[in-house]
Design a protein around this motif. Structure first.
Motif, PDB file in Angstrom:
ATOM      1  N   TYR A 232     -54.190 -30.551  14.227  1.00  0.00           N
ATOM      2  CA  TYR A 232     -55.317 -31.341  14.765  1.00  0.00           C
ATOM      3  C   TYR A 232     -54.888 -32.740  15.180  1.00  0.00           C
ATOM      4  O   TYR A 232     -55.262 -33.237  16.239  1.00  0.00           O
ATOM      5  N   SER A 245     -62.485 -28.906  16.349  1.00  0.00           N
ATOM      6  CA  SER A 245     -63.093 -27.757  15.655  1.00  0.00           C
ATOM      7  C   SER A 245     -64.290 -27.169  16.402  1.00  0.00           C
ATOM      8  O   SER A 245     -64.667 -26.034  16.148  1.00  0.00           O
ATOM      9  N   TYR A 246     -64.938 -27.954  17.250  1.00  0.00           N
ATOM     10  CA  TYR A 246     -66.180 -27.562  17.938  1.00  0.00           C
ATOM     11  C   TYR A 246     -67.306 -27.260  16.936  1.00  0.00           C
ATOM     12  O   TYR A 246     -68.184 -26.447  17.205  1.00  0.00           O
ATOM     13  N   GLY A 248     -69.386 -29.617  15.703  1.00  0.00           N
ATOM     14  CA  GLY A 248     -70.409 -30.668  15.696  1.00  0.00           C
ATOM     15  C   GLY A 248     -71.832 -30.133  15.625  1.00  0.00           C
ATOM     16  O   GLY A 248     -72.654 -30.617  14.848  1.00  0.00           O
ATOM     17  N   GLU A 282     -62.318 -37.828  10.414  1.00  0.00           N
ATOM     18  CA  GLU A 282     -63.426 -37.719  11.374  1.00  0.00           C
ATOM     19  C   GLU A 282     -64.735 -37.406  10.656  1.00  0.00           C
ATOM     20  O   GLU A 282     -65.790 -37.914  11.017  1.00  0.00           O
ATOM     21  N   ASN A 356     -64.076 -35.564  22.516  1.00  0.00           N
ATOM     22  CA  ASN A 356     -64.208 -36.921  21.985  1.00  0.00           C
ATOM     23  C   ASN A 356     -63.491 -37.958  22.837  1.00  0.00           C
ATOM     24  O   ASN A 356     -64.027 -39.024  23.130  1.00  0.00           O
ATOM     25  N   ASP A 387     -74.459 -31.332  20.151  1.00  0.00           N
ATOM     26  CA  ASP A 387     -74.277 -31.890  18.800  1.00  0.00           C
ATOM     27  C   ASP A 387     -74.896 -33.278  18.680  1.00  0.00           C
ATOM     28  O   ASP A 387     -74.510 -34.046  17.797  1.00  0.00           O
TER      29      ASP A 387
HETATM   30  C1  LIG Z   1     -69.910 -42.288  23.127  1.00  0.00           C
HETATM   31  C2  LIG Z   1     -69.791 -41.289  22.005  1.00  0.00           C
HETATM   32  C3  LIG Z   1     -70.904 -40.513  21.652  1.00  0.00           C
HETATM   33  C4  LIG Z   1     -70.801 -39.594  20.602  1.00  0.00           C
HETATM   34  N1  LIG Z   1     -71.924 -38.858  20.268  1.00  0.00           N
HETATM   35  C5  LIG Z   1     -71.861 -38.018  19.217  1.00  0.00           C
HETATM   36  C6  LIG Z   1     -73.011 -37.285  18.833  1.00  0.00           C
HETATM   37  O1  LIG Z   1     -74.100 -37.401  19.407  1.00  0.00           O
HETATM   38  N2  LIG Z   1     -72.897 -36.408  17.786  1.00  0.00           N
HETATM   39  C7  LIG Z   1     -71.708 -36.265  17.108  1.00  0.00           C
HETATM   40  O2  LIG Z   1     -71.655 -35.454  16.159  1.00  0.00           O
HETATM   41  N3  LIG Z   1     -70.623 -36.970  17.434  1.00  0.00           N
HETATM   42  C8  LIG Z   1     -70.652 -37.825  18.474  1.00  0.00           C
HETATM   43  N4  LIG Z   1     -69.521 -38.507  18.832  1.00  0.00           N
HETATM   44  C9  LIG Z   1     -68.302 -38.353  18.022  1.00  0.00           C
HETATM   45  C10 LIG Z   1     -67.331 -37.234  18.484  1.00  0.00           C
HETATM   46  O3  LIG Z   1     -67.054 -37.381  19.837  1.00  0.00           O
HETATM   47  C11 LIG Z   1     -67.880 -35.839  18.222  1.00  0.00           C
HETATM   48  O4  LIG Z   1     -68.286 -35.729  16.881  1.00  0.00           O
HETATM   49  C12 LIG Z   1     -66.845 -34.759  18.474  1.00  0.00           C
HETATM   50  O5  LIG Z   1     -66.343 -34.854  19.781  1.00  0.00           O
HETATM   51  C13 LIG Z   1     -67.472 -33.386  18.258  1.00  0.00           C
HETATM   52  O6  LIG Z   1     -66.568 -32.383  18.553  1.00  0.00           O
HETATM   53  P1  LIG Z   1     -65.939 -31.467  17.396  1.00  0.00           P
HETATM   54  O7  LIG Z   1     -67.014 -30.917  16.554  1.00  0.00           O
HETATM   55  O8  LIG Z   1     -65.016 -30.521  18.058  1.00  0.00           O
HETATM   56  O9  LIG Z   1     -65.152 -32.585  16.580  1.00  0.00           O
HETATM   57  P2  LIG Z   1     -63.904 -32.580  15.607  1.00  0.00           P
HETATM   58  O10 LIG Z   1     -62.888 -33.451  16.236  1.00  0.00           O
HETATM   59  O11 LIG Z   1     -63.480 -31.241  15.169  1.00  0.00           O
HETATM   60  O12 LIG Z   1     -64.475 -33.404  14.348  1.00  0.00           O
HETATM   61  C14 LIG Z   1     -65.169 -32.746  13.282  1.00  0.00           C
HETATM   62  C15 LIG Z   1     -66.494 -33.384  13.032  1.00  0.00           C
HETATM   63  O13 LIG Z   1     -66.327 -34.729  12.604  1.00  0.00           O
HETATM   64  C16 LIG Z   1     -67.395 -35.527  13.082  1.00  0.00           C
HETATM   65  N5  LIG Z   1     -66.848 -36.555  13.967  1.00  0.00           N
HETATM   66  C17 LIG Z   1     -65.729 -36.484  14.717  1.00  0.00           C
HETATM   67  N6  LIG Z   1     -65.510 -37.649  15.350  1.00  0.00           N
HETATM   68  C18 LIG Z   1     -66.526 -38.465  15.007  1.00  0.00           C
HETATM   69  C19 LIG Z   1     -66.877 -39.806  15.343  1.00  0.00           C
HETATM   70  N7  LIG Z   1     -66.105 -40.566  16.146  1.00  0.00           N
HETATM   71  N8  LIG Z   1     -68.016 -40.322  14.845  1.00  0.00           N
HETATM   72  C20 LIG Z   1     -68.790 -39.602  14.014  1.00  0.00           C
HETATM   73  N9  LIG Z   1     -68.504 -38.325  13.650  1.00  0.00           N
HETATM   74  C21 LIG Z   1     -67.396 -37.772  14.142  1.00  0.00           C
HETATM   75  C22 LIG Z   1     -68.328 -34.603  13.851  1.00  0.00           C
HETATM   76  O14 LIG Z   1     -69.340 -34.166  12.993  1.00  0.00           O
HETATM   77  C23 LIG Z   1     -67.389 -33.470  14.258  1.00  0.00           C
HETATM   78  O15 LIG Z   1     -68.053 -32.260  14.481  1.00  0.00           O
HETATM   79  C24 LIG Z   1     -69.590 -39.447  19.887  1.00  0.00           C
HETATM   80  C25 LIG Z   1     -68.483 -40.220  20.256  1.00  0.00           C
HETATM   81  C26 LIG Z   1     -68.583 -41.123  21.310  1.00  0.00           C
HETATM   82  C27 LIG Z   1     -67.372 -41.939  21.689  1.00  0.00           C
END
Ligand SMILES: Cc1cc2nc3c(=O)[nH]c(=O)nc-3n(C[C@H](O)[C@H](O)[C@H](O)COP(=O)(O)OP(=O)(O)OC[C@H]3O[C@@H](n4cnc5c(N)ncnc54)[C@H](O)[C@@H]3O)c2cc1C
Length: 496
Positions: A232, A245-246, A248, A282, A356, A387
């Motif tokens: 990761y 992980s997708y 969210g 994260e 992200n 998400d």
């Molecule tokens: C402008 C902006 C808006 C965003 N809006 C959201 C949103 O509405 N909802 C959201 O869940 N995340 C948001 N994020 C954070 C992050 O981009 C997403 O959580 C992530 O891309 C979700 O994809 P994933 O589940 O594959 O993440 P992974 O990379 O697999 O991460 C696992 C989990 O960790 C949490 N996470 C990861 N990065 C962050 C972060 N920077 N801040 C808070 N939690 C995080 C999420 O729950 C995510 O599902 C935002 C980031 C930015 C820069």
């Protein structure tokens, strides 16, 4: 711990699972019999466009939850009551009808949810009933982690340190709901989850996306990610790679438990797995932004829309008027002329997901290249992200526009072309969404306006026809942004 009741009502909201659910566990443990309800809340649903992947995802997850509750209950007679009403009035009315002395729910610190829960608690109490709330969707909430000075954290790194120092088996342990499942009451009325059409919604492309709903769907995605977790840290920044992980959306609607995910990440991180350690970070960012929202409620107004964490950012004069409206429209529709930005917006519109790295790039582009108020982007994401999470979205937007806690200094401005060259060097992600640029090679794919006319012609790309010219030039926009943001250097009236 709540008193002992004869009848309780478990109110599911953003915790659509029957396992490791704090409120469900406490309800079953403290009541002779427990009814279960989910309300498709008209206050939330009515303003939404009539096709919304999240409504479809929730509906499919409820079908699974209903079946799981039935299977867990004595003689299979339990299940979910599903209403399509205004939750603030429907819950007290249902509690009265069922003779439930108490309603059990997991806490939600989003402002509109707090207002709704306050209304429900008052109505129940006027009728001699009680609303019990529990921590469930974060590992640490509200004021559980404070600085040595007893204040909420506003900077991530010390927050993370304190999170890791406090976390142990107790905080990550699952609630054994199954132990008390005998208290699940027979469903008192004919059940069934309404169809999308009955809810007034149409189907979306959810079934074509790799986004299976429900706990089974979440577990499938997590199993796929577990095999990739060790990589990761290396893969997560490259949008063309299956790095994140997708999960969210599963965390958003609670089809998976944050405790089980954090426990898995934590155990591997402790064994020295660098990928797991970065992924756990994260999840800690998620807790961090949730506690920012709870402790600094001014980051969102009553309806949930943003307020600058740092009040000095209120002085910024954002672009306004017809030209600004046109720039915003171009950003929303992926017509900025910057391929990475446009491909990212196309991904959001086509799938409800955005990587992200790209969320950071497009958010910086909106506030710092276009000079538009970050709250416009916050709202657009809220409408389109599967998400969507108020706390993380607000935190992410404020991070990108530099108005938030733990801020990027305002003069750190993402260059959309350098980001593209660095994180999508071969343009594989760009071409997934902008196939009309396939004939462009090298740097030209990342900045088509820099290509020689001969190369554009050979690639079959006419700027302004097949692909837009850039709506702003980054270097000029950067200068304008530095001038715009200069007002925040003056001392602010209130400091956090
Ligand atoms: C402008 C902006 C808006 C965003 N809006 C959201 C949103 O509405 N909802 C959201 O869940 N995340 C948001 N994020 C954070 C992050 O981009 C997403 O959580 C992530 O891309 C979700 O994809 P994933 O589940 O594959 O993440 P992974 O990379 O697999 O991460 C696992 C989990 O960790 C949490 N996470 C990861 N990065 C962050 C972060 N920077 N801040 C808070 N939690 C995080 C999420 O729950 C995510 O599902 C935002 C980031 C930015 C820069």
């Amino acid at each position: 711990m709540p008193a002992h009741y004869d009848t309780g009502l478990m109110w599911f909201r953003r915790d659509l699972r029957a396992h490791d659910n704090a409120a469900l566990y406490q309800a079953l443990k403290s009541c002779r019999q427990v009814h279960c309800v989910f309300v498709f809340d008209r206050a939330i649903l009515d303003p939404l466009p009539r096709r919304d992947r999240r409504v479809e995802f929730i509906r499919e997850s409820l079908v699974e939850l209903d079946a799981t509750l039935r299977a867990l209950s004595p003689q299979g007679q339990g299940g979910l009551i599903v209403l399509h009403e205004d939750a603030a009035t429907a819950i007290p009315a249902l509690a009265a009808r069922l003779g439930a002395q108490a309603v059990f729910a997991n806490r939600d610190d989003e402002k509109p949810a707090l207002a709704r829960d306050g209304e429900v608690a008052r109505a129940l109490s006027a009728d001699g009933r009680t609303l019990h709330g529990f921590k469930d969707h974060v590992v640490f909430e509200r004021d559980e982690l404070l600085t040595q000075g007893g204040k909420p954290y506003t900077v991530f790194t010390p927050y993370k340190k304190s999170w890791l120092a406090k976390v142990d088996a107790f905080y990550l342990r699952a609630y054994p709901v199954e132990t008390y499942a005998a208290a699940l009451a027979p469903r008192p009325m004919p059940g069934g989850v309404p169809s999308l059409a009955e809810l007034g919604f149409g189907t979306t492309n959810l079934s074509q996306l790799e986004l299976p709903a429900g706990t089974a769907g979440g577990r499938k995605l997590f199993a796929d990610f577990e095999a990739r977790m060790a990589r990761y840290d290396e893969a997560r920044d490259f949008p063309a790679v299956r790095g994140p992980s997708y999960l969210g959306v599963h965390l958003r609607f609670g089809t998976l438990s944050i405790r089980e995910l954090a426990a898995a990440g934590h155990a591997r991180a402790q064994r020295g797995d660098a990928g797991a350690s970065t992924w756990l970070s994260e999840l800690i960012w998620r807790d961090f932004y949730m506690q920012v929202l709870a402790n600094f409620p001014h980051v969102a107004d009553e309806t949930g829309w943003g307020g600058n964490f740092r009040p000095e950012y209120d002085r910024i004069a954002w672009e306004q008027g017809p030209q600004a409206d046109a720039l915003f429209q171009a950003w929303c529709e992926g017509r900025t002329g910057y391929p990475l930005v446009d491909a990212a917006m196309a991904q959001l519109l086509a799938t409800g997901y955005m990587h992200n790295r790209l969320r950071m790039v497009v958010a910086s582009f909106l506030s710092k290249d276009l000079g538009l108020d970050w709250r416009l982007g916050e709202r657009f994401f809220a409408l389109h992200l599967n998400d969507y999470e108020l706390a993380s979205n607000n935190g992410g937007w404020q991070w990108a526009s530099s108005s938030g806690c733990d801020a990027q200094p305002y003069f750190r401005i993402f260059n959309p072309v350098s980001q593209s060259l660095k994180f999508d060097p071969e343009g594989r992600f760009i071409l997934r969404y902008l196939p009309q640029l396939a004939g462009l090679k090298g740097d030209a794919l990342h900045a088509p306006w820099t290509a020689r006319p001969l190369d554009l012609a050979a690639a079959g790309v006419e700027l302004g026809k097949d692909y837009p010219r850039p709506i702003v030039m980054h270097d000029e926009a950067r200068d304008r942004t530095l001038a715009r943001y200069a007002v925040v250097k003056k001392p602010a009236a209130v400091q956090y």
